[in-house]
Design an enzyme around this catalytic site. Sequence first.
Site, PDB file in Angstrom:
ATOM      1  N   LYS A  42     -15.617 -12.619 -21.171  1.00 24.80           N
ATOM      2  CA  LYS A  42     -16.056 -13.984 -21.822  1.00 24.80           C
ATOM      3  C   LYS A  42     -17.097 -14.714 -20.963  1.00 24.80           C
ATOM      4  O   LYS A  42     -17.703 -15.642 -21.277  1.00 24.80           O
ATOM      5  CB  LYS A  42     -14.761 -14.881 -22.006  1.00 24.80           C
ATOM      6  CG  LYS A  42     -13.737 -14.304 -22.882  1.00 24.80           C
ATOM      7  CD  LYS A  42     -12.376 -15.177 -22.755  1.00 24.80           C
ATOM      8  CE  LYS A  42     -11.161 -14.522 -23.606  1.00 24.80           C
ATOM      9  NZ  LYS A  42     -10.173 -15.274 -23.300  1.00 24.80           N
ATOM     10  N   GLY A  43     -17.159 -14.668 -19.675  1.00 26.54           N
ATOM     11  CA  GLY A  43     -17.980 -15.246 -18.548  1.00 26.54           C
ATOM     12  C   GLY A  43     -19.180 -15.302 -18.901  1.00 26.54           C
ATOM     13  O   GLY A  43     -19.803 -16.382 -18.370  1.00 26.54           O
ATOM     14  N   GLU A  98     -24.752 -10.310 -17.573  1.00 25.89           N
ATOM     15  CA  GLU A  98     -23.767 -10.526 -17.069  1.00 25.89           C
ATOM     16  C   GLU A  98     -23.499 -11.812 -16.068  1.00 25.89           C
ATOM     17  O   GLU A  98     -24.552 -12.334 -15.532  1.00 25.89           O
ATOM     18  CB  GLU A  98     -23.479  -9.120 -15.980  1.00 25.89           C
ATOM     19  CG  GLU A  98     -22.159  -9.315 -14.988  1.00 25.89           C
ATOM     20  CD  GLU A  98     -20.762  -9.117 -15.724  1.00 25.89           C
ATOM     21  OE1 GLU A  98     -20.755  -9.847 -16.794  1.00 25.89           O
ATOM     22  OE2 GLU A  98     -20.080  -8.115 -15.383  1.00 25.89           O
ATOM     23  N   ASP A 102     -19.738  -8.769  -8.182  1.00 26.99           N
ATOM     24  CA  ASP A 102     -18.885  -9.057  -7.184  1.00 26.99           C
ATOM     25  C   ASP A 102     -18.924  -7.755  -6.485  1.00 26.99           C
ATOM     26  O   ASP A 102     -19.896  -7.177  -5.718  1.00 26.99           O
ATOM     27  CB  ASP A 102     -17.439  -9.491  -7.668  1.00 26.99           C
ATOM     28  CG  ASP A 102     -16.425  -9.733  -6.531  1.00 26.99           C
ATOM     29  OD1 ASP A 102     -17.070 -10.274  -5.451  1.00 26.99           O
ATOM     30  OD2 ASP A 102     -15.393  -9.756  -6.550  1.00 26.99           O
ATOM     31  N   LYS A 130     -23.003 -11.808  -5.683  1.00 26.56           N
ATOM     32  CA  LYS A 130     -22.260 -12.034  -4.436  1.00 26.56           C
ATOM     33  C   LYS A 130     -22.679 -10.511  -3.774  1.00 26.56           C
ATOM     34  O   LYS A 130     -21.753  -9.823  -3.585  1.00 26.56           O
ATOM     35  CB  LYS A 130     -20.616 -11.948  -4.615  1.00 26.56           C
ATOM     36  CG  LYS A 130     -20.081 -13.507  -5.060  1.00 26.56           C
ATOM     37  CD  LYS A 130     -18.561 -13.123  -4.947  1.00 26.56           C
ATOM     38  CE  LYS A 130     -17.965 -14.289  -5.728  1.00 26.56           C
ATOM     39  NZ  LYS A 130     -16.471 -14.144  -5.813  1.00 26.56           N
ATOM     40  N   ASP A 158     -14.520 -18.637 -15.188  1.00 28.19           N
ATOM     41  CA  ASP A 158     -13.040 -19.254 -15.398  1.00 28.19           C
ATOM     42  C   ASP A 158     -12.240 -18.922 -14.028  1.00 28.19           C
ATOM     43  O   ASP A 158     -12.401 -18.206 -13.446  1.00 28.19           O
ATOM     44  CB  ASP A 158     -12.412 -18.816 -16.490  1.00 28.19           C
ATOM     45  CG  ASP A 158     -11.615 -17.662 -16.448  1.00 28.19           C
ATOM     46  OD1 ASP A 158     -12.458 -16.551 -15.712  1.00 28.19           O
ATOM     47  OD2 ASP A 158     -10.497 -17.225 -16.424  1.00 28.19           O
TER      48      ASP A 158
HETATM   49  P1  5GP Z   1     -16.894  -6.685 -10.035  1.00 29.68           P
HETATM   50  O1  5GP Z   1     -16.472  -5.840 -11.111  1.00 29.68           O
HETATM   51  O2  5GP Z   1     -18.276  -6.782  -9.770  1.00 29.68           O
HETATM   52  O3  5GP Z   1     -16.071  -7.034  -8.665  1.00 29.68           O
HETATM   53  O4  5GP Z   1     -16.389  -8.034 -10.540  1.00 29.68           O
HETATM   54  C1  5GP Z   1     -17.255  -8.781 -11.662  1.00 29.68           C
HETATM   55  C2  5GP Z   1     -16.158  -9.624 -12.654  1.00 29.68           C
HETATM   56  O5  5GP Z   1     -15.150 -10.442 -11.617  1.00 29.68           O
HETATM   57  C3  5GP Z   1     -16.978 -10.636 -12.998  1.00 29.68           C
HETATM   58  O6  5GP Z   1     -17.603 -10.384 -14.504  1.00 29.68           O
HETATM   59  C4  5GP Z   1     -15.988 -11.946 -13.266  1.00 29.68           C
HETATM   60  O7  5GP Z   1     -14.968 -11.870 -14.430  1.00 29.68           O
HETATM   61  C5  5GP Z   1     -15.064 -11.625 -11.879  1.00 29.68           C
HETATM   62  N1  5GP Z   1     -15.456 -12.423 -10.771  1.00 29.68           N
HETATM   63  C6  5GP Z   1     -16.030 -11.961  -9.751  1.00 29.68           C
HETATM   64  N2  5GP Z   1     -16.172 -12.840  -8.834  1.00 29.68           N
HETATM   65  C7  5GP Z   1     -15.888 -14.147  -9.446  1.00 29.68           C
HETATM   66  C8  5GP Z   1     -15.729 -15.447  -9.231  1.00 29.68           C
HETATM   67  O8  5GP Z   1     -16.339 -15.659  -8.075  1.00 29.68           O
HETATM   68  N3  5GP Z   1     -15.416 -16.363 -10.228  1.00 29.68           N
HETATM   69  C9  5GP Z   1     -14.970 -16.130 -11.211  1.00 29.68           C
HETATM   70  N4  5GP Z   1     -14.791 -17.172 -12.114  1.00 29.68           N
HETATM   71  N5  5GP Z   1     -14.964 -14.435 -11.490  1.00 29.68           N
HETATM   72  C10 5GP Z   1     -15.467 -13.721 -10.930  1.00 29.68           C
END
Ligand code: 5GP
Length: 175
Positions: A42-43, A98, A102, A130, A158
């Site tokens: 949803k982000g 997206e 992270d 990040k 969120d």
């Molecule tokens: P990844 O799979 O790259 O580790 O994470 C991606 C997802 O993790 C993002 O789409 C988001 O939903 C969540 N996420 C990662 N870091 C953050 C953050 O700092 N804040 C929030 N609200 N969601 C995050």
Amino acid sequence: MPYELGPTLLSAERIAARVAELGAAITADYRGKTLFLVCVLKGSTIFWADLCRRIELPTVTDFCAVHCYGDGTDPSGALLLSHDLSLPIAGQEVLIVEDIVDTGRTLHLLRSHLLTRHPASLRICALLDKVERREVPVPLDYVGFAIPNEFVVGYGLDFAQQYRNLPYVATLKAT
Ligand code: 5GP
């Protein structure tokens, strides 16, 4: 653990200016083509809504969701494509929109999945990156802002389904 909103990291004005730049770059890169936008629920909804209005091309949008069995601010759980696209993407110029990258695991899963459907091209546009948290390399074609390793909310992002409506991005801190 209780949390509260921390300092603003990115103001609404900074975000708007950068989204306009991203839209202009995407418009230039896909000139003469129809762009298929994949909005990751949803982000990414607020980012997608602003970005698509800065792209001066014919566009199609579809939505998907990746569910993470993590908890709160810890996104380390197993991933599942919980909502698939409803439209075919074979032969389309596809751009994944997206909110934040992270570890890279979400986009790695989604990208691998979409590539099996033979799009003409597949690129990624992420608002926030990040960089230092990356575990799985993913090619990011358009990035809004590289940010430090802090949990952020607002502008669609969120914490426990709250804060998505903030017009800016702020850090969340434990109290
Ligand atoms: P990844 O799979 O790259 O580790 O994470 C991606 C997802 O993790 C993002 O789409 C988001 O939903 C969540 N996420 C990662 N870091 C953050 C953050 O700092 N804040 C929030 N609200 N969601 C995050």
